[in-house]
Design an enzyme around this catalytic site. Structure first.
Site, mmCIF file in Angstrom:
data_model
loop_
_atom_site.group_PDB
_atom_site.id
_atom_site.type_symbol
_atom_site.label_atom_id
_atom_site.label_comp_id
_atom_site.label_asym_id
_atom_site.label_seq_id
_atom_site.Cartn_x
_atom_site.Cartn_y
_atom_site.Cartn_z
ATOM 1 N N ARG A 1 34.886 24.179 -18.283
ATOM 2 C CA ARG A 1 35.222 22.868 -18.028
ATOM 3 C C ARG A 1 36.362 22.872 -16.917
ATOM 4 O O ARG A 1 36.149 22.302 -15.977
ATOM 5 C CB ARG A 1 35.840 22.060 -19.287
ATOM 6 N N ASN B 1 33.807 19.293 -23.862
ATOM 7 C CA ASN B 1 33.343 19.982 -25.153
ATOM 8 C C ASN B 1 32.434 19.186 -26.182
ATOM 9 O O ASN B 1 32.954 18.170 -26.551
ATOM 10 C CB ASN B 1 34.293 21.073 -25.730
#
Length: 96
Positions: free
Chosen positions: A24, A42
């Protein structure tokens, strides 16, 4: 007629070993370099959802990067969907 610099929106679901490997944060850095806004999050199934808004060429470049990901990641699949521009559009690029 649309221009290559017009903003577009795209959502990806990236599957593989993509959680716990700085995926990320690396995606955020790649998106910001390309002037994109959106998020990388996520998902409960172990995938990462990426939403980005910006010029089509920048979205294409990010999609190419997502197929590889950062070192330590293993990308098995990238599913992409063109979506309507969010209203309001995202400000910046966040992780969550």
């Amino acid at each position: 007629m649309t221009d290559a610099n017009d903003n577009h929106a795209r959502r990806w679901h990236v599957r593989g070993r993509v959680q716990g490997v700085f995926f990320r944060a690396s995606t955020r850095d790649q998106a910001r370099r390309r002037g994109l806004t959106g998020h990388a999050r996520n998902q409960p199934d172990g995938s990462v959802e990426v939403l980005a808004v910006g010029p089509r060429v920048a979205l294409d470049e990010l999609e190419e990067w997502l197929a590889e990901g950062p070192g330590g990641a293993r990308v098995d699949a990238v599913e992409a969907d063109e979506i309507a521009l969010p209203d309001p559009p995202p400000a910046g690029f966040t992780t969550g």
